[in-house]
Design a protein around this motif. Sequence first.
Motif, PDB file in Angstrom:
ATOM      1  N   MET A   1       4.420  -5.220   4.860  1.00  0.00           N
ATOM      2  CA  MET A   1       4.474  -4.597   6.170  1.00  0.00           C
ATOM      3  C   MET A   1       4.160  -3.110   6.141  1.00  0.00           C
ATOM      4  SD  MET A   1       7.719  -6.681   7.642  1.00  0.00           S
ATOM      5  CE  MET A   1       7.686  -8.475   7.652  1.00  0.00           C
ATOM      6  N   GLY A   2       3.882  -2.586   4.960  1.00  0.00           N
ATOM      7  CA  GLY A   2       3.346  -1.234   4.876  1.00  0.00           C
ATOM      8  C   GLY A   2       1.907  -1.153   5.343  1.00  0.00           C
TER       9      GLY A   2
ATOM     10  N   GLY B   1      -1.116  -1.449   7.986  1.00  0.00           N
ATOM     11  CA  GLY B   1      -1.248  -1.211   9.418  1.00  0.00           C
ATOM     12  C   GLY B   1      -0.473  -0.019   9.926  1.00  0.00           C
ATOM     13  N   ILE B   2       0.236   0.699   9.069  1.00  0.00           N
ATOM     14  CA  ILE B   2       0.953   1.899   9.496  1.00  0.00           C
ATOM     15  C   ILE B   2      -0.023   3.071   9.504  1.00  0.00           C
ATOM     16  CG2 ILE B   2       2.807   3.525   8.956  1.00  0.00           C
ATOM     17  CD1 ILE B   2       4.325   1.258   7.627  1.00  0.00           C
ATOM     18  N   CYS B   3      -0.068   3.783  10.606  1.00  0.00           N
ATOM     19  CA  CYS B   3      -0.919   4.968  10.712  1.00  0.00           C
ATOM     20  C   CYS B   3      -0.399   6.048   9.749  1.00  0.00           C
ATOM     21  CB  CYS B   3      -0.906   5.472  12.150  1.00  0.00           C
ATOM     22  SG  CYS B   3      -1.760   7.032  12.407  1.00  0.00           S
ATOM     23  N   THR B   4      -1.229   6.453   8.793  1.00  0.00           N
ATOM     24  CA  THR B   4      -0.815   7.487   7.838  1.00  0.00           C
ATOM     25  C   THR B   4      -1.319   8.864   8.226  1.00  0.00           C
ATOM     26  OG1 THR B   4      -2.743   7.125   6.407  1.00  0.00           O
ATOM     27  CG2 THR B   4      -0.768   5.806   5.961  1.00  0.00           C
ATOM     28  N   GLN B   5      -2.304   8.902   9.128  1.00  0.00           N
ATOM     29  CA  GLN B   5      -2.800  10.170   9.656  1.00  0.00           C
ATOM     30  C   GLN B   5      -3.425   9.899  11.016  1.00  0.00           C
ATOM     31  OE1 GLN B   5      -5.693  11.637   6.875  1.00  0.00           O
ATOM     32  NE2 GLN B   5      -6.942   9.810   6.985  1.00  0.00           N
ATOM     33  N   PRO B   6      -3.401  10.870  11.903  1.00  0.00           N
ATOM     34  CA  PRO B   6      -3.922  10.640  13.255  1.00  0.00           C
ATOM     35  C   PRO B   6      -5.325  10.037  13.229  1.00  0.00           C
ATOM     36  CG  PRO B   6      -2.811  12.754  13.151  1.00  0.00           C
ATOM     37  CD  PRO B   6      -2.868  12.238  11.736  1.00  0.00           C
ATOM     38  N   GLY B   7      -5.508   8.997  14.052  1.00  0.00           N
ATOM     39  CA  GLY B   7      -6.798   8.335  14.136  1.00  0.00           C
ATOM     40  C   GLY B   7      -6.827   6.971  13.498  1.00  0.00           C
TER      41      GLY B   7
ATOM     42  N   GLY C   1       2.868   7.121  11.432  1.00  0.00           N
ATOM     43  CA  GLY C   1       4.068   6.297  11.449  1.00  0.00           C
ATOM     44  C   GLY C   1       4.032   5.196  12.488  1.00  0.00           C
ATOM     45  N   GLU C   2       3.144   5.306  13.476  1.00  0.00           N
ATOM     46  CA  GLU C   2       3.035   4.249  14.478  1.00  0.00           C
ATOM     47  C   GLU C   2       2.356   3.019  13.864  1.00  0.00           C
ATOM     48  OE1 GLU C   2       4.288   3.955  17.365  1.00  0.00           O
ATOM     49  OE2 GLU C   2       4.907   5.989  17.914  1.00  0.00           O
ATOM     50  N   GLN C   3       2.592   1.874  14.472  1.00  0.00           N
ATOM     51  CA  GLN C   3       2.095   0.609  13.939  1.00  0.00           C
ATOM     52  C   GLN C   3       2.008  -0.383  15.088  1.00  0.00           C
ATOM     53  OE1 GLN C   3       4.704  -1.082  10.954  1.00  0.00           O
ATOM     54  NE2 GLN C   3       3.053  -2.210   9.963  1.00  0.00           N
TER      55      GLN C   3
ATOM     56  N   PRO D   1       0.793  -1.233   0.000  1.00  0.00           N
ATOM     57  CA  PRO D   1       0.000   0.000   0.000  1.00  0.00           C
ATOM     58  C   PRO D   1       0.821   1.276   0.000  1.00  0.00           C
ATOM     59  CG  PRO D   1       0.060  -0.952   2.188  1.00  0.00           C
ATOM     60  CD  PRO D   1       0.731  -1.933   1.282  1.00  0.00           C
ATOM     61  N   LEU D   2       2.090   1.184   0.410  1.00  0.00           N
ATOM     62  CA  LEU D   2       2.926   2.366   0.530  1.00  0.00           C
ATOM     63  C   LEU D   2       4.223   2.169  -0.242  1.00  0.00           C
ATOM     64  CD1 LEU D   2       2.579   2.957   4.389  1.00  0.00           C
ATOM     65  CD2 LEU D   2       1.317   4.145   2.579  1.00  0.00           C
ATOM     66  N   SER D   3       4.721   3.237  -0.830  1.00  0.00           N
ATOM     67  CA  SER D   3       6.037   3.175  -1.464  1.00  0.00           C
ATOM     68  C   SER D   3       7.118   3.162  -0.400  1.00  0.00           C
ATOM     69  CB  SER D   3       6.233   4.388  -2.378  1.00  0.00           C
ATOM     70  OG  SER D   3       6.332   5.577  -1.600  1.00  0.00           O
ATOM     71  N   THR D   4       8.322   2.809  -0.806  1.00  0.00           N
ATOM     72  CA  THR D   4       9.446   2.835   0.138  1.00  0.00           C
ATOM     73  C   THR D   4       9.613   4.223   0.726  1.00  0.00           C
ATOM     74  OG1 THR D   4      10.532   1.113  -1.176  1.00  0.00           O
ATOM     75  CG2 THR D   4      11.895   2.314   0.403  1.00  0.00           C
ATOM     76  N   GLU D   5       9.499   5.244  -0.115  1.00  0.00           N
ATOM     77  CA  GLU D   5       9.664   6.621   0.355  1.00  0.00           C
ATOM     78  C   GLU D   5       8.588   6.989   1.363  1.00  0.00           C
ATOM     79  OE1 GLU D   5      11.502   9.906   1.136  1.00  0.00           O
ATOM     80  OE2 GLU D   5      12.303   8.516  -0.355  1.00  0.00           O
TER      81      GLU D   5
END
Length: 702
Positions: A643-644, A646-652, A660-662, A298-302
């Motif tokens: 592993m991208g 489940g990473i929080c992309t925005q608060p909530g 960034g939390e997971q 779901p997310l790029s490396t960057e």
Amino acid sequence: MHAIVSRDGRKLAEAGVDAAGGRLRLGLRGGGEEAWLLDEPLERLLTFSEGTPWQTADVSLEDVYVCSSGEEPGLRISAVVNGLLRIKLELTFDDQSLLRLQVSWTNISARTLTDAALGLLLPLPKGEQSKVTIPHMLYNDNPSSDPQRIVPKLGRGHGRGVICEEHRLPIPGVNVEWQEGMESEGTSYCFTLFSVPSCSETEEGTVRYGSLGAIEEENGIVAAALSGVVMFNGEKDVVCTAKSRTDSWRGGYQNLAPGETLAKDYAFDWSHGVRPGRGFREMVRQALHLYDPRGAEPLSTEEIVRLKTNALDGRWRSGGRGEAGYVKFAPEAVPGRAPKHPPHFMYGWTGQGLKLAWCDLTLGLRRGEEQRITKAVQAADFYLHGSRTEVPGLRRGMYDLAEGRWDHFRWNGEEVVPSRALGETIADLADLALLLRGHGREIPAGWTEAVREAADWFRRSRLPSGVYPAAWRTDGTPADSMVTAAGLPCTIALAKAYRVGGDADDLIAAEAGLRSYYEAHAASFDRPFARSTLDARCEDKEAGMYFFLAAYELYTLTGRDEYREWAEIGADWILTFVFHWNPVYDRGTPFRDQNLLAAGWPGVSVQNHHLDVYFPTYELWKFGRMTGRPDYERIGRMSFGAMGQGICTQPGEYGFSRAGEQGEGFFQTNWNGRGHSNTWNPSWVIALVLQNALRFREEEGG
């Protein structure tokens, strides 16, 4: 007998009708001879019962019919089971010499079959040195597991078994190996039963899968593929639902209305001449072909670097007493959760304080941000200046910010220095030093001295068995003499100390240490990799992971084929923990709504049946590229991409207030709530993912 032969000409499958009814034989051909691994009446290969608890009683067959079929040579078998069910089996070999099996059960009676349990039972010879591998569940009966804790066990008792839901298995299969004759003169055999998972869904949205496992019988091991019913350590209708906890579960029973059909696909693989203890490698070899896994990305490396860097920044703390480092937990990242522990730094283990410093240093050097470089150096210096003990080389592993106090880990009621945590931290310190050197910067003298001091300790502190104790007491004596894989990071630290200081004795000691671990665990797998974590005390992925990383490190240093082979063995073992398929979740669960894909995610241990991000995604990918192994490349990169999720992309998102939390745990099975993740966020969840992302980004030219 009607027969089919695999395309390579080595495997045979025969079926026919004789005076006793139908019969199936599976064998090997070579040197003009044939050896039969399975030669059984059909009625012994099938099971059917009604009512609870389910039974494996003998079935009776009528109207048995066998014929050859199809343009692709195959076998067709049909029979009536107990006068109630028409079973049909179609067998063909595929281009990888897997014997594919399609099975259907149709209720031909005039009534609904209630609380039915049906499936296949494959009795395999017990032989000498038999071993059973059920991925993520059972590794040679989990001999290193703590007897005071609940973990899967065949128990070597008649009728005992482990049969679990398919969604608990990263590779849905059961591998059995055995030896006929004396060890020096006998022949080793290996048989794998694979399931091709398929599910049904109730009107309420509950997803149902079949079940797989093994049962210990008097004359051998029975590999079982059933319609969903389960057994845990010999207890029917029981599953493991959390650490050392089981509950009853009857969700696997089937009700078949008149005319209703239950269909399922399986595959069989078998071979001989496999080195005893390594039959699981045949399972891994076929898994990519059979399941062709596709993971999420779901997310790029960057994007992962950006998000995890934000989480990293939220862990930085400095104080008036000179504190500098990264807290293990950031309570404010999880709204409404009261902190269980006061703010503290932890080095190695779940804290990974210096690995986080490595990430900050890498970011600073890459971007020209001196503030990050300064933070990383301060974090390392604070650790080195404050963690020393009276025993040179041993260091404390925690610092309480509120009280300004350094602490030891505790184990079995006493203060200890875990070999894993110390080895990880010294290896990370060496990596920090090498990173500075690689960018033309001076390595602080104290860092080199600390690496040297630790290496001296590691060189003289192995047990008589050649491995490191799981932990040392604060006076330097071993806290336990059990042979475990826990101390493998000390071997890695020695290899990295050689890179820093060039002392050949460090490399010699690292090689000797790795050989001891190989002989203790990987030479025969009588004692599989285990007890890398102090909390689980069982066979676990991280133990095998550090063997792979140690062999990988020495292979990159020396180029020796032996270390390449050992790294491949370690890689294959940890790949039995990696999901090669994507279970479907119950309707209404977060994972169903988010379309979370399990493929690429590794499980944890035979005690903890959930997913986490602790995996050497980059090293596996890099090793595959170095050695011409596209399978390792593929799954290493797929794991990183997966592993991208489940990473929080925005608060909530996912219950976090900081991007960034997971969570630490993702629950793909009935262990702790299927279809959910937690918000337990120790800082290794940042460190491991960010370090891998930074290295992948470097490879991508970012």
